[in-house]
Structures are given as C-alpha cells and as structure tokens.
Design an enzyme around this catalytic site. Structure first.
Site, PDB file in Angstrom:
ATOM      1  N   ASP A 110      41.803   8.761 -38.602  1.00 35.55           N
ATOM      2  CA  ASP A 110      41.774   7.320 -38.919  1.00 35.55           C
ATOM      3  C   ASP A 110      43.202   6.771 -38.950  1.00 35.55           C
ATOM      4  O   ASP A 110      43.466   5.677 -38.452  1.00 35.55           O
ATOM      5  CB  ASP A 110      41.105   7.063 -40.277  1.00 35.55           C
ATOM      6  CG  ASP A 110      39.632   6.695 -40.118  1.00 35.55           C
ATOM      7  OD1 ASP A 110      39.041   7.122 -39.105  1.00 35.55           O
ATOM      8  OD2 ASP A 110      39.081   5.998 -40.986  1.00 35.55           O
ATOM      9  N   ASP A 131      50.490  17.102 -45.167  1.00 38.20           N
ATOM     10  CA  ASP A 131      51.329  15.981 -45.622  1.00 38.20           C
ATOM     11  C   ASP A 131      52.406  15.662 -44.583  1.00 38.20           C
ATOM     12  O   ASP A 131      52.670  14.498 -44.268  1.00 38.20           O
ATOM     13  CB  ASP A 131      51.945  16.246 -47.012  1.00 38.20           C
ATOM     14  CG  ASP A 131      52.298  17.713 -47.250  1.00 38.20           C
ATOM     15  OD1 ASP A 131      52.063  18.541 -46.346  1.00 38.20           O
ATOM     16  OD2 ASP A 131      52.827  18.030 -48.326  1.00 38.20           O
ATOM     17  N   LYS A 142      47.029  23.372 -45.245  1.00 36.73           N
ATOM     18  CA  LYS A 142      47.832  23.254 -46.470  1.00 36.73           C
ATOM     19  C   LYS A 142      47.943  24.665 -47.032  1.00 36.73           C
ATOM     20  O   LYS A 142      47.575  24.940 -48.183  1.00 36.73           O
ATOM     21  CB  LYS A 142      47.119  22.266 -47.421  1.00 36.73           C
ATOM     22  CG  LYS A 142      47.916  21.848 -48.645  1.00 36.73           C
ATOM     23  CD  LYS A 142      49.086  20.939 -48.348  1.00 36.73           C
ATOM     24  CE  LYS A 142      49.878  20.684 -49.612  1.00 36.73           C
ATOM     25  NZ  LYS A 142      51.192  20.076 -49.376  1.00 36.73           N
ATOM     26  N   ASP A 182      39.328  13.914 -40.823  1.00 32.48           N
ATOM     27  CA  ASP A 182      38.746  12.608 -41.143  1.00 32.48           C
ATOM     28  C   ASP A 182      39.879  11.617 -41.431  1.00 32.48           C
ATOM     29  O   ASP A 182      39.955  10.518 -40.867  1.00 32.48           O
ATOM     30  CB  ASP A 182      37.844  12.780 -42.383  1.00 32.48           C
ATOM     31  CG  ASP A 182      36.972  11.564 -42.627  1.00 32.48           C
ATOM     32  OD1 ASP A 182      36.970  10.641 -41.791  1.00 32.48           O
ATOM     33  OD2 ASP A 182      36.288  11.533 -43.676  1.00 32.48           O
ATOM     34  N   TYR A 215      33.181  18.610 -47.603  1.00 32.76           N
ATOM     35  CA  TYR A 215      32.061  17.664 -47.529  1.00 32.76           C
ATOM     36  C   TYR A 215      30.711  18.369 -47.667  1.00 32.76           C
ATOM     37  O   TYR A 215      29.714  17.739 -47.991  1.00 32.76           O
ATOM     38  CB  TYR A 215      32.093  16.868 -46.217  1.00 32.76           C
ATOM     39  CG  TYR A 215      33.278  15.935 -46.066  1.00 32.76           C
ATOM     40  CD1 TYR A 215      34.109  15.644 -47.143  1.00 32.76           C
ATOM     41  CD2 TYR A 215      33.572  15.343 -44.852  1.00 32.76           C
ATOM     42  CE1 TYR A 215      35.199  14.808 -47.009  1.00 32.76           C
ATOM     43  CE2 TYR A 215      34.660  14.488 -44.711  1.00 32.76           C
ATOM     44  CZ  TYR A 215      35.474  14.236 -45.794  1.00 32.76           C
ATOM     45  OH  TYR A 215      36.551  13.399 -45.655  1.00 32.76           O
TER      46      TYR A 215
END
Ligand code: NAD
Length: 351
Positions: free
Chosen positions: A245, A217, A186, A241, A138
């Site tokens: 959620d 994942d 990852k 993030d 970001y």
C-alpha cells in the site's frame, strides 16, 4: 471457452467490474476468445442477500470456474456484522489456497507527476511484490482475555513449508524479470522472521538469482528513498499488506494497481484498493486497477501475455492522451465509464 466467476462486491466494486467486463467483451471479439461469465454474491451485498459474505452458492460457482474476478468488499454498513465482508475475503483466499499474492507496482509514465514522491523522469520504478497470503498473523491464533488488565493477542507463525512455497514463487517470478529478490523480515527481533530468513536462503540455492534481505522498517524507508533499487520484494502477509500500500503512492493513485492471488488451483484477480465507500456510485472510481487485474488474469490463467501487453499499452496511450479519472490530475477528467469509452476507442484505433 474460459469460465470466469465474477464477484462484484460492494462500494465501487460493481462500477469498476462492469467497466472491466466491457473491456473483456472487446478483447473477446478482437482476439477471438470466448468467456462464460457467471456472477455470484460476495461481501456485504452477499450478507444482505444470503446472510453470509461467502455463501455456499458462491463457492459452487467458483468451483466451476477457471478464474475469479473480484471488485472489492466492505463498507460502513457492515462494520458491526456478525461476520464482516472482509472475513469473507480471507475465507475465499483460504478456500482457493491462494497463498501467493502478486502485486506489481506499475508506474505509467504519464502519472509520474501525480506521485507525492519526486520521481526521476529518466528512470522507471518497476517493483513486484510477492506477498504470502494465507498464513502469518492474520490467520494465527488470536483472542482476548478479560481480566483486571484485559489483553488481546494475535500470533505470527510460519512453517518451513509455507516459507518454501512462497519463496520459490518469488524466485520463479524473478527469473522472468531482473533476477533480484529482496526478502523483507524482522529477523533481528522475531523468531518467525528468523525461520523465514533461514528458509528463504536455503531455497535460493536452487536459483540463479541475487538475493538480499532487508528489515521491514528499513524497507519502508527505502521504498520512498530509492524505489529503483528493487525488483521482486518477497514478504510475509502483514509486511506485504502494509508495504505494498505504501508503494502504491509511487504509481500516482491506488486506483491503478492490480493483483493476482495464486496457489495450486485457480487464481483470484482484484485491484489492490478497497470498496472506497466515499466515492461509490458517483462515477469517480478509477477502473484501471480492475482492468489490469483482468489483463493479469488473461496472462497468468489463460497464458495470453500478448493480450496483457495489448491492454497495458492501450491504458498507457489513453493516459498519454491526457484522459484520466478524478484521482488523476490529467488534462481531461472523465467519469468511470467515460474513461473506459476512451480506452476502448484507443484499442479500436490500435492496429
Ligand atoms: P480504500 O482503498 O477503499 O480507499 C482509500 C482511498 O482511496 C479513498 O479515499 C478512496 O476514495 C480512494 N480510492 C480507492 N480506490 C479508488 C479508485 N479505484 N479510484 C479512485 N479512488 C480510489 O480503503 P479504505 O477506505 O481503507 O477501506 C474502505 C473499505 O474497503 C473498508 O471496508 C475496507 O475494509 C475495505 N477494503 C477491502 C479490500 C478488498 O476488498 N480487497 C481492500 C482494502 C480495504
């Protein structure tokens, strides 16, 4: 006297912040605490009034405060603004150096039925995300190169010091919980994740905690398959993030979850949801995430765990009595402010 900067923001932001301030008022009287509240423009409403989502006037108010409360920002009105409200939020987090986002996934017993995930009646999901907030993709280098086959890029990069400070926050937090940390990465594909994992392992050696690692994942699947296995989940900015959620569905509604963004200076407290323009101004917003954000502020910034517990228990009691907002399928459906009335009544009846 605690000085609090209040940024109501956009959409349902002003409605839920107003309700949380009513609760804070009650807390001030009950626990003999003094708060000085100063409002400041932020987000889309600040663009309208001052031409910038994070104006200098707001920075000055924040500089003079001990903690910051934020509703939510954004909405269709500012989708094409030169600087969008959401950019103001990223700038605020960076300004505060609030690199650590703490998101507890609080699953109140009366809301278990509301989750689309079938939850065990006898077990409790109790997860706390520790998400890196001021680095990664970001904030990385980004751009778009116009050519015959135009391409755009966003760079995911982390330094050793960034991973060190966020992982130590996660280990510290786990000491007051179940002393288990799951670090999500990852590292089978990404160089930044390889460094992340190496540094997390290196910092864990100073702590008596159980550390494990999960690819993002798999973590997305495990959160739904067996959420009971997690205690603290440590993630980078983008994975946190998305996963937090996802985990919010375990709580029954995104409207009930709070967060704290902390760094070396003062902290920012806000619910995890956005400005919900679809329900703004209709009394449909659930104020619990905002009220719990106030509770987190009282605990984290003002050292009043007792007041946090008082608020938490009053919310749970009110839900148990069957009072909810429209997003919760409880016996009595109340508007945002009616629900807060019920909460304050519950508090008044609590010895
Ligand atoms: P959202 O979280 O605002 O809404 C998603 C869904 O959840 C909507 O159906 C909404 O009605 C519902 N919802 C959210 N909060 C609720 C509450 N307290 N009570 C009941 N229902 C609630 O996400 P979105 O629709 O993707 O985004 C809307 C705007 O908010 C966008 O401009 C987005 O950029 C912004 N946003 C801001 C923040 C922030 O300020 N921290 C976070 C996320 C999104």
């Amino acid at each position: 006297m605690y000085k609090i900067a209040v940024l109501k923001g956009d959409g349902i932001g002003p409605e839920i912040v107003d309700e949380s301030l009513r609760v804070l008022d009650y807390i001030a009287t009950r626990f003999e605490m003094e708060f000085e509240i100063t409002e400041a423009n932020f987000g889309g409403s600040a663009i309208d009034k001052e031409g910038h989502p994070f104006p200098v006037t707001t920075q000055k108010i924040i500089d003079q405060s001990d903690a910051i409360l934020l509703g939510a920002v954004g909405g269709p009105k500012w989708e094409n603004a030169a600087i969008r409200p959401e950019k103001g939020l990223l700038s605020l987090r960076k300004y505060l150096n609030a690199y650590c986002n703490i998101r507890p996934i609080i699953c109140f017993d009366p809301l278990k039925e509301m989750s689309p995930i079938k939850l065990d009646q006898d077990r409790k999901v109790d997860i706390c995300f520790v998400r890196e907030l001021t680095g990664g993709i970001y904030f990385g280098k980004k751009g778009i190169k116009e050519s015959e086959d135009t391409y755009a890029y966003d760079v995911e990069a982390y330094s050793v010091s960034e991973v060190k400070r966020i992982s130590r926050r996660a280990f510290d937090l786990s000491l007051s919980r179940d002393k288990r940390v799951t670090s999500v990465d990852k590292s089978n594909v990404l160089e930044s994740s390889k460094l992340w994992r190496r540094e997390v392992i290196s910092n864990s050696k100073d702590y008596d905690v159980v550390l494990d690692h999960m690819y993002v994942d798999n973590a997305a699947m495990q959160l739904i398959k067996n959420p009971y296995q997690f205690d603290v989940i440590l993630t980078n900015n983008i994975f946190g993030d998305i996963l937090s959620d996802e985990a919010s569905v375990l709580a029954g509604s995104i409207g009930v979850l709070p967060s704290a963004s902390v760094g070396d200076k003062k902290a920012l407290y806000e619910p995890i949801h956005g400005s919900a323009p679809d329900i703004a101004g209709q009394g449909k917003a659930n104020p619990i995430g905002m009220i719990l954000s106030v509770a987190m502020m009282l605990d984290n910034s003002f050292n009043r765990k007792d007041v946090y517990n008082f608020i938490y228990e009053a919310i749970e009691k009110t839900l148990k009595l069957g009072y909810g907002t429209i997003d919760l399928n409880l016996k009595y459906i109340h508007t945002t402010s009616e629900w807060t009335n019920q909460l304050i009544e519950t508090m008044e009846k609590t010895e």
